[in-house]
Design a protein around this motif. Structure first.
Motif, short mmCIF file in Angstrom:
data_model
loop_
_atom_site.label_atom_id
_atom_site.label_comp_id
_atom_site.label_asym_id
_atom_site.label_seq_id
_atom_site.Cartn_x
_atom_site.Cartn_y
_atom_site.Cartn_z
N ALA A 3 -3.14 -5.83 -22.47
CA ALA A 3 -2.44 -6.90 -23.19
C ALA A 3 -1.51 -7.65 -22.24
CB ALA A 3 -1.64 -6.30 -24.35
N GLU A 4 -1.17 -8.86 -22.62
CA GLU A 4 -0.27 -9.67 -21.80
C GLU A 4 1.09 -8.98 -21.71
OE1 GLU A 4 1.41 -14.26 -21.56
OE2 GLU A 4 -0.07 -13.69 -23.07
N GLY A 5 1.59 -8.86 -20.51
CA GLY A 5 2.86 -8.18 -20.29
C GLY A 5 2.71 -6.70 -19.99
N GLU A 6 1.53 -6.12 -20.23
CA GLU A 6 1.29 -4.71 -19.95
C GLU A 6 1.14 -4.51 -18.44
OE1 GLU A 6 -1.64 -1.11 -21.55
OE2 GLU A 6 -1.83 -3.15 -22.32
N VAL A 7 1.73 -3.44 -17.94
CA VAL A 7 1.74 -3.20 -16.50
C VAL A 7 0.34 -2.83 -16.02
CG1 VAL A 7 2.68 -1.76 -14.65
CG2 VAL A 7 4.14 -2.46 -16.55
N PHE A 8 -0.09 -3.49 -14.96
CA PHE A 8 -1.40 -3.20 -14.39
C PHE A 8 -1.33 -1.87 -13.63
CE2 PHE A 8 -5.22 -3.69 -11.91
CZ PHE A 8 -6.04 -4.49 -12.70
N PRO A 9 -2.30 -0.99 -13.81
CA PRO A 9 -2.25 0.32 -13.15
C PRO A 9 -2.39 0.18 -11.64
CG PRO A 9 -4.38 0.00 -14.19
CD PRO A 9 -3.52 -1.14 -14.64
N PRO A 10 -1.87 1.14 -10.88
CA PRO A 10 -2.02 1.09 -9.42
C PRO A 10 -3.48 1.18 -9.01
CG PRO A 10 -0.35 2.70 -10.06
CD PRO A 10 -1.07 2.31 -11.31
N MET A 11 -4.02 0.09 -8.48
CA MET A 11 -5.40 0.03 -8.03
C MET A 11 -5.51 -1.04 -6.95
SD MET A 11 -7.67 0.19 -11.56
CE MET A 11 -9.20 0.67 -10.77
N VAL A 12 -6.49 -0.86 -6.08
CA VAL A 12 -6.84 -1.91 -5.12
C VAL A 12 -8.30 -2.26 -5.37
CG1 VAL A 12 -7.08 -2.52 -2.69
CG2 VAL A 12 -5.19 -1.07 -3.42
N LEU A 13 -8.53 -3.49 -5.78
CA LEU A 13 -9.86 -3.92 -6.18
C LEU A 13 -10.35 -5.03 -5.25
CD1 LEU A 13 -9.31 -4.20 -10.05
CD2 LEU A 13 -10.15 -2.22 -8.76
N GLY A 14 -11.51 -4.84 -4.66
CA GLY A 14 -12.15 -5.88 -3.88
C GLY A 14 -13.20 -6.57 -4.71
N MET A 71 0.83 -1.21 0.00
CA MET A 71 0.00 0.00 0.00
C MET A 71 0.86 1.26 0.00
SD MET A 71 -3.04 -1.24 -0.15
CE MET A 71 -4.14 0.10 0.29
N VAL A 72 1.96 1.25 0.74
CA VAL A 72 2.84 2.42 0.81
C VAL A 72 3.42 2.75 -0.56
CG1 VAL A 72 5.07 3.23 1.68
CG2 VAL A 72 3.40 2.27 3.26
N VAL A 73 3.90 1.73 -1.28
CA VAL A 73 4.54 1.98 -2.57
C VAL A 73 3.54 2.04 -3.72
CG1 VAL A 73 6.66 0.89 -1.77
CG2 VAL A 73 5.00 -0.47 -3.04
N SER A 90 -3.16 7.86 -2.43
CA SER A 90 -3.59 8.47 -3.69
C SER A 90 -3.96 7.46 -4.77
CB SER A 90 -2.48 9.39 -4.23
OG SER A 90 -2.20 10.41 -3.30
N VAL A 91 -3.85 6.18 -4.46
CA VAL A 91 -4.16 5.14 -5.44
C VAL A 91 -5.66 4.90 -5.49
CG1 VAL A 91 -3.85 2.68 -5.95
CG2 VAL A 91 -1.90 4.05 -5.20
N ASP A 92 -6.17 4.63 -6.67
CA ASP A 92 -7.59 4.33 -6.85
C ASP A 92 -7.92 3.01 -6.14
OD1 ASP A 92 -10.19 4.04 -7.67
OD2 ASP A 92 -9.72 3.79 -9.80
N GLY A 101 6.78 5.80 -6.52
CA GLY A 101 5.40 5.36 -6.58
C GLY A 101 4.40 6.49 -6.65
N PRO A 102 3.12 6.15 -6.74
CA PRO A 102 2.07 7.18 -6.93
C PRO A 102 1.67 7.91 -5.66
CG PRO A 102 1.10 4.99 -6.91
CD PRO A 102 2.59 4.78 -6.83
N ASN A 103 2.11 7.44 -4.48
CA ASN A 103 1.68 8.07 -3.23
C ASN A 103 2.58 9.21 -2.78
OD1 ASN A 103 -0.65 6.50 -2.66
ND2 ASN A 103 0.64 4.83 -1.90
N PHE A 104 3.87 9.16 -3.16
CA PHE A 104 4.81 10.11 -2.57
C PHE A 104 4.52 11.56 -2.96
CE2 PHE A 104 8.68 12.68 -3.22
CZ PHE A 104 8.96 12.94 -1.89
N MET A 105 4.50 11.84 -4.25
CA MET A 105 4.43 13.24 -4.68
C MET A 105 3.14 13.93 -4.22
SD MET A 105 6.23 15.61 -5.79
CE MET A 105 7.63 14.69 -6.42
#
Length: 632
Positions: free
Chosen positions: A298-309, A244-246, A277-279, A509-513
Motif C-alpha cells: 500500500a502507499e506509504g508502506e515501507v518497502f522491504p530490504p531488497m536489491v532488485l535488478g 548496501m551496508v545499512v 543478509s539482504v535479499d 539494519g538487517p545486516n548487523f545481527m
C-alpha cells in the motif's frame, strides 16, 4: 582481478575421456556443484519452454513451478532492438538471476547463470529467434559458471542438447567444492582455474585485519566488473556502499539483463567482507513469485530490504515506493561507454592510448548553470524520466555520510578509444575499486573488534580452566564509546561529522545481527581451539610444581573433564581427538601422581576412573571406551 578465470590447456586428452564422458554422472556428485543444466527455447506460440534438462527431473521439484520460473528468468523481457540491422546477425550475452527454491523447507535460493543467444534473420518468423543455456546451482560461483557457460553455451548450439549430459559428466567428476580456496577443475582437455568465494557460514577475516591479497575473494561476486557497471556513476559509489551496508532497498534499472545483473553483483561485492543478509535479485521479472507481494504494498508502506535488478520499465510504476533507484548501463549492448562530443575519450589518452580518468569529466564534479539545471530537472522528474530516455543516474532520499575518495578516482585509468585496451584497463580499475571498498568496509567494522577478540592462557597459567567469556555487547554502550574515541584516522578523512549516524543505521539494519552473530560464534570457536591447543602443548608436570594442594585437585578434575570431552569426539574417528586423548590421559596420570595418598585412594574407588588412570585399553573395552561424567 580477472573477471573470467584463466584456462590452461592440457597437452593431450586422456584416451578414456570419451568413455568417461559417456558414463552417467553420479547424481550426488553433480549436486555438489549444480542442480540442473537446461536449454530454454522461446516459442512464438507458447512462450518460454524447457527444451532439454539434465538431470531430466531436476526442475520437477516439490512445490512446483520451478521450471516455469527458470524459463521466464532466462530471457530478456523483449527481443533486443539494439541488434545490428543486418540480414542475419547473432548476439550472445551472459547474465544471472536468483530465485526462491520451491523445494526448500526454509527460505533458500537458487542461482541461475544464463548464456542467451538472440539471432536476427529476416527469413525467420517475426524476424528472429532466441534460446538460452542455463546452469542452475545452489552456489553463487559466478566466476566458475560464467567460464563454464562460455564452453557449454556454444557447444549446445553446435551439437545440440546432448552437450548437457556431456558437460554434467565432467562436473560430477570434480572434487567437492572448497569454498574460499583456489581450485583447478578439468573440463575436457582444459582446466578451469578459479578461486571460489567463501561459504555463507564463513565469517571471513577478523574486522581489524585488512586482507593482504586483494585478489583473494572475501565475499560474493569478487569478479564483478564495478568499473564497467558504474562508469557513469563513480562519484555515487560511496553512497551506494552505504545503502548496501545499512540494508536499504535499491532498484537497479538497466537496458539489458547482462547489465543489471552485473550491477547488482557489483553492489553486493562492495561490502565484502561483511556478510550481506539482504535479499538480492540480479535479474527480477514480473513472473517471480515475490512480485505479487511487492506490487501489493500500500502507499506509504515501507518497502522491504531488497536489491532488485530490472530491465522492464513497468517496475518504475509498480514499485514506486522503493526509495532508492539507480539507473546504469548503456542501451547499446556493445558499449558501456559514453564518449563526449567530438568522439574523444574523457581520459588524457590520445590516439587510443590509456590515460588518467579526469575528475572534471565525471558527473556532478564540475559546476555550471547547465549542469545545475539538468540536475534539478532530473531530480524533479524522478525515475519515471527513464520511460522516455535511458540515462545513468541515482535517485535517493538517503543522506550519505561517506564522502567520495577523489584520490581513488584519480588513480583510475581511462582506456582511450581503443577497445583492445579497454578490458585490461578495466581489470586495473576494478582492482583499485575493490581494494578500496574492501579497506573501507574493514575499517568500518574494526570498532567491533574488541567484542570478537580471542584470548589465550597467559605464560605460566593453567589452560585447564574455562576460557573467559567474550565481552558482552550493548548497542548504546558501543555507540557512546565510539563517540568518545572518535572515528579513527582512516574513516575521519572520508566521513562527515554525522558519521555516528551510519553506525546507528547499521546496528538497526538487517545486516548487523547476522554478521555479528556469525563473527561471535567464530570467535568463540577460535578461542576454544586456541585453549585446546594450549592444553596439548603444556607441560603438566612443570605446571603442577607451582600449585598448591587445592589447585592440584582442581586441575586433576579439570583434566579429567576435558579428557571425557575428547573421548566423546574420538568415538567419531577423529585422528586429532585420538591424539588429544592420549595426551590428556598422560596429563591425568601426572596430575594424579602428585595428589595426596588419601585422595588417590578415594579417586581410585571409582572403577571407571581407575581405568583412565591405568591407561588399560583392555579394561576400557568393557565400557566401550565411553565414560560419562555422571558415572564418576
Amino acid at each position: 582481478m580477472n573477471r573470467i578465470p584463466s584456462v590452461s590447456l592440457r597437452g593431450g586428452a586422456d584416451a578414456d575421456a570419451p568413455a568417461a564422458a559417456a558414463a552417467p554422472p553420479d547424481p550426488a556428485a553433480l549436486a555438489r556443484w549444480a542442480r540442473a543444466f537446461c536449454v530454454i527455447r522461446f516459442d512464438l506460440e507458447r512462450g518460454q519452454l524447457v527444451e532439454a534438462c539434465f538431470p531430466p527431473d531436476a526442475l520437477t521439484a516439490p512445490g512446483g513451478g520451478l521450471d516455469r520460473l527458470v524459463a521466464f528468468s532466462s530471457f530478456p523481457d523483449s527481443m533486443s532492438h539494439h541488434l545490428p540491422r543486418h540480414r542475419s546477425s547473432v548476439h550472445d550475452s551472459l547474465f544471472s538471476f536468483r530465485v526462491p527454491d520451491p523445494s526448500s523447507p526454509r527460505r533458500a535460493f537458487l542461482y541461475g547463470f544464463v548464456f542467451n543467444r538472440q539471432r536476427q534473420d529476416e527469413r525467420l518468423p517475426r524476424g528472429g529467434e532466441q534460446k538460452s543455456v542455463v546452469i542452475l546451482s545452489h552456489a553463487p560461483y559466478s566466476s566458475l559458471f560464467r567460464l563454464l557457460l562460455q564452453i557449454l553455451g556454444p557447444l549446445c548450439f553446435d551439437v545440440g542438447p546432448s552437450a548437457l549430459a556431456m558437460v554434467a559428466s565432467h562436473v560430477a567428476a570434480w572434487p567437492a567444492p572448497a569454498p574460499g580456496r583456489p581450485m583447478e577443475l578439468p573440463i575436457g582437455s582444459a582446466a578451469l582455474r578459479v578461486h571460489l568465494p567463501p561459504a555463507a557460514d564463513d565469517p571471513g577475516p577478523p574486522p581489524a585485519l585488512l586482507p593482504a591479497n586483494p585478489s583473494v575473494p572475501y565475499g560474493l561476486f569478487h569478479d564483478a566488473d564495478l568499473f564497467a557497471a558504474f562508469r557513469g556513476l563513480l562519484l555515487h559509489l560511496w553512497t551506494l556502499w552505504e545503502l548496501m551496508v545499512v540494508g536499504e532497498p535499491v532498484l537497479v534499472v538497466a537496458p539489458s539483463p547482462a547489465q543489471c545483473s552485473e550491477a547488482v553483483a557489483g553492489l553486493v561485492s562492495l561490502v565484502a567482507p561483511l556478510l550481506y543478509s539482504v535479499d538480492f535479485r540480479p535479474y527480477f521479472t514480473i513472473h517471480d513469485p515475490d512480485f505479487a507481494r511487492l506490487n501489493a504494498l500500500a502507499e506509504g508502506e515501507v518497502f522491504p530490504p531488497m536489491v532488485l535488478g530490472v530491465t522492464n520499465l513497468f517496475f518504475l510504476k509498480s514499485l514506486k515506493s522503493i526509495p532508492n533507484v539507480v539507473s546504469v548501463g548503456s542501451p547499446n549492448p556493445n558499449s558501456t561507454r559514453v564518449l563526449p562530443v567530438g568522439g574523444q575519450s574523457p581520459g588524457n589518452g590520445t590516439n587510443g592510448t590509456p590515460g588518467k580518468l579526469k575528475l572534471d569529466k565525471l558527473a556532478m564534479n564540475k559546476f555550471s548553470p547547465t549542469s545545475l539545471l539538468n540536475s534539478i530537472k532530473l531530480r524533479r522528474e524522478g525515475p519515471l524520466s527513464l520511460m522516455t530516455e535511458h540515462k545513468e543516474a541515482l535517485w535517493s532520499t538517503y543522506a550519505p555520510t561517506t564522502k567520495p575518495d577523489t584520490s581513488i578516482l584519480n588513480r583510475l585509468i581511462d582506456a582511450g578509444v581503443s577497445p583492445r585496451i579497454e578490458e585490461s584497463m578495466s581489470v586495473v580499475n576494478n582492482e583499485i575499486l575493490h581494494r578500496h571498498f574492501l579497506e573501507l568496509t574493514t575499517n568500518f567494522l574494526a570498532p567491533f573488534g574488541p567484542y570478537l577478540r580471542t584470548t589465550t592462557p597467559s605464560e605460566g597459567s593453567s589452560p585447564f580452566v574455562d576460557p573467559p567469556l567474550l565481552p558482552p555487547f550493548h548497542a548504546d554502550e558501543f555507540v557512546n564509546g565510539l563517540a568518545a574515541r572518535g572515528a579513527g584516522k582512516f574513516l575521519s578523512k572520508r566521513m562527515r561529522s554525522n558519521w555516528l549516524d551510519l553506525y546507528r543505521r547499521f546496528l538497526e539494519g538487517p545486516n548487523f545481527m547476522p554478521w555479528f552473530r556469525q563473527r561471535r560464534a567464530a570467535a568463540e570457536y577460535e578461542q576454544q581451539r586456541l585453549w585446546r591447543q594450549a592444553r596439548m602443548n603444556v607441560d603438566i608436570e612443570k605446571l603442577m610444581l607451582k600449585m598448591s594442594e587445592l589447585e592440584r585437585i582442581d586441575s586433576f578434575n579439570a583434566v579429567e573433564r576435558y579428557l571425557l570431552r575428547e573421548m566423546e569426539n574420538s568415538g567419531r574417528g577423529s585422528a586429532d581427538s585420538i591424539a588429544a586423548c592420549q595426551k590428556l590421559k598422560g596429563d591425568l596420570q601426572a596430575a594424579f601422581s602428585v595428589l595426596p595418598k588419601d585422595m588417590q585412594q578415594l579417586l581410585l574407588s571409582n572403577p571407571k576412573r581407575a581405568v583412565l588412570l591405568e591407561g588399560s585399553e583392555e579394561k576400557a573395552a568393557g565400557t566401550n571406551g565411553i565414560v560419562t561424567q555422571t558415572s564418576l
